[in-house]
Write an enzyme that holds these catalytic residues in place. Structure first.
Site, PDB file in Angstrom:
ATOM      1  N   GLU A  58       2.423   2.202   3.220  1.00  0.00           N
ATOM      2  CA  GLU A  58       3.882   2.377   3.216  1.00  0.00           C
ATOM      3  C   GLU A  58       4.384   3.290   4.326  1.00  0.00           C
ATOM      4  O   GLU A  58       5.267   4.115   4.100  1.00  0.00           O
ATOM      5  CB  GLU A  58       4.333   2.934   1.856  1.00  0.00           C
TER       6      GLU A  58
HETATM    7  C1  TNX Z   1       2.906   2.326  -4.209  1.00  0.00           C
HETATM    8  S1  TNX Z   1       0.065   1.721  -4.129  1.00  0.00           S
HETATM    9  C2  TNX Z   1       2.243   3.354  -3.586  1.00  0.00           C
HETATM   10  C3  TNX Z   1       2.320   4.715  -4.143  1.00  0.00           C
HETATM   11  C4  TNX Z   1       3.187   4.743  -5.371  1.00  0.00           C
HETATM   12  C5  TNX Z   1       2.855   3.545  -6.206  1.00  0.00           C
HETATM   13  C6  TNX Z   1       3.498   3.542  -7.550  1.00  0.00           C
HETATM   14  C7  TNX Z   1       0.246   2.442  -2.777  1.00  0.00           C
HETATM   15  C8  TNX Z   1      -0.795   2.299  -1.813  1.00  0.00           C
HETATM   16  N1  TNX Z   1       1.349   3.172  -2.577  1.00  0.00           N
HETATM   17  O1  TNX Z   1       2.832   5.599  -3.181  1.00  0.00           O
HETATM   18  O2  TNX Z   1       2.917   5.903  -6.056  1.00  0.00           O
HETATM   19  O3  TNX Z   1       3.269   2.414  -5.491  1.00  0.00           O
HETATM   20  O4  TNX Z   1       2.962   2.542  -8.359  1.00  0.00           O
END
Ligand code: TNX
Length: 510
Positions: free
Chosen positions: A322
């Protein structure tokens, strides 16, 4: 599938509940082969000792620690004069069962576990405790008798990597809470613990060369309540405790995004030289290390050096998810500088699957967390020789709600009931990723909404055992009808242990 969703379906025409299967048939995760012998039940008694010579002694002491409080028996380990009716743990196993496999024999006069390594003995001991009555899990003395069903089990895992993840960054979890979860998941033969140690809301591991990361960057958490952090000694204590449960710690330092806690601690890490305030919300994707500043890489190298030195396991997880406020070009430039640093300090890189964009070298592992199949980053990774750790968010994320009534959790990847968590095959689920490219499975649990051990337990159980079975049991053994009936017998064990769980209506709880 509708019929599968109804509770208590195992009721024959007469209306009486189906008789409980013999305990030999209730093990989670399902063993490779089970041969009951009802004529050979064993009773653990006041006289029982554990014989665990040489290197087996540690697993022997662990088993004694499990059974002493609930039985109230002395259960000596390696006494000078062996008694009768003993439990023997021996490193004389069949190499065909591999480094984690074991053979467990229950006869009326003795119980024997054979393995080639202490990991295999430890796995055998987890099966052994499930053969004892549920009360064995109690921290206080319970009435017996402590009978184990006779027979033989041979067993080995399908995948060598079966991890659980905790996120002490969003809400801080104390060392004791982490240990409690380690003990709970070890029962299902989970052998790796992935710790998400840093995020926008908090930096949770002391770094001696950058002390403000924890002096300042660890003080808060989601919701604005006080945070916390692990000193290096605390972290070492977690690593040691995990090792005593035959579990390897995988530390995650998330970068270049998910870094507001670091950026708020050191103004010089920001491109504009201005430190943002601490963040206590639950948005993602707004923070980034400054890709074009040299100090960024001095920072990253210092952190990787210290974390690597504290971590005996082979992997260092560099996050990489992300990074929405970093351009693709900057992201690849950043990862191309960081990946060699992981290698420089003797670790193999693990990262969320987006870091496939930087074409990491062959021994790097991509952790897939997507919800849509057919991601080209995975096919490209397989072609380079990378392995994939399977944690599809709509199947394996323990922080998703079970259904619309679940008081905790998120729902961006959908609701995940127990049958959803169980209903996929890690060896064939990911398009373009053949089974030999699958390293294993993980059950992540992000903690935006989770603050206490009770919260963790409610979300992890009973879905964590579902993911654990997908990682351990042979493809041919994966069967929902069988699983839900075996899982049902775990409820009284969790109750005896004083552990919370979600009473899913899909499971015919006993
Ligand atoms: C996505 S899963 C994210 C996390 C969040 C999560 C909540 C991932 C690699 N990144 O930063 O906490 O969703 O479910």
């Amino acid at each position: 599938a509708g019929a599968l969703l109804a509770a208590g379906t195992a009721v024959p025409a007469g209306g009486d509940p189906a008789p409980a299967a013999s305990a030999m048939d209730t093990i989670v995760p399902a063993p490779e082969s089970v041969t009951p012998n009802p004529a050979a039940d064993f009773e653990l008694s006041e006289q029982t000792a554990i014989l665990a010579p040489g290197e087996a002694a540690g697993v022997g002491e662990y088993l004694a620690g499990v059974v002493r409080p609930s039985t109230g028996f002395p259960v000596p380990v390696n006494p000078a004069l062996p008694g009768t009716g003993d439990i023997a743990l021996a490193l004389d196993g069949d190499p065909a069962l591999g480094p984690e496999g074991y053979r467990l024999q229950v006869a009326d006069d003795a119980v024997r576990v054979h393995a080639t390594s202490t990991d295999g003995l430890f796995n055998g001991v987890q099966t052994l405790r499930q053969l004892l009555p549920a009360g064995i899990e109690s921290p206080t003395a319970q009435p017996g008798p402590w009978t184990m069903p006779g027979g033989e089990i041979t067993d080995k895992p399908r995948f060598g990597h079966r991890s659980a993840q905790l996120d002490p960054a969003r809400h801080f979890f104390t060392v004791d809470m982490v240990k409690r979860y380690i003990d709970q998941v070890a029962k299902y033969k989970i052998n790796k613990l992935h710790l998400h140690l840093t995020d926008d809301q908090g930096w949770r591991l002391q770094i001696n060369s950058w002390p403000r990361l924890t002096e300042f960057g660890a003080q808060t958490e989601v919701g604005g309540t006080p945070g916390g952090f692990y000193t290096q000694q605390d972290y070492a204590e977690i690593v040691d405790y995990a090792a005593s449960r035959h579990m390897t710690v995988i530390p995650e330092i998330d970068m270049p995004g998910h870094t507001n806690a670091a950026l708020s601690s050191y103004a010089e890490l920001n491109c504009d030289g201005v430190a943002p305030p601490p963040y206590t919300g639950i948005d993602v994707g707004f923070s980034s290390l400054c890709v074009n500043k040299d100090i960024t890489y001095r920072f990253v190298e210092d952190v990787i050096r210290e974390v690597a030195a504290l971590t005996p396991g082979p992997y260092l997880h560099i996050g990489g998810d992300e990074a929405h406020s970093t351009t693709d070009e900057d992201y690849v430039a950043f990862m191309s500088k960081v990946l060699p640093l992981v290698e420089k300090y003797g670790k193999k890189p693990l990262g969320w699957h987006e870091y496939g964009k930087a074409a990491p070298q062959g021994d790097a592992v991509l952790q897939f967390w997507g919800t849509t199949n057919g991601d080209p980053l995975l096919t490209e990774a397989v072609a380079r020789g990378n392995k994939v750790l399977a944690s599809p968010a709509n199947k394996s994320y323990l922080d998703m709600k079970y259904d619309e009534n679940t008081p905790l959790g998120l729902q961006w990847a959908g609701f995940i009931e127990v049958a959803d968590a169980y209903g996929w095959d890690p060896g064939s689920y990911l398009q373009g990723v053949p089974e030999e490219s699958v390293l294993g499975v993980e059950a992540p649990m992000f903690s935006e909404t989770l603050e206490t051990s009770q919260h963790i337990e409610f979300m992890a159980f009973p879905r964590l055992p579902a993911i654990a079975e997908l990682g351990w049991s042979a493809k041919g053994a994966l069967n929902w009808e069988s699983f839900k009936n075996r899982l049902a017998t775990q409820g009284p064990r969790w109750q005896a242990a004083g552990q919370d769980f979600y009473r899913s209506p899909q499971i015919p709880w006993t």
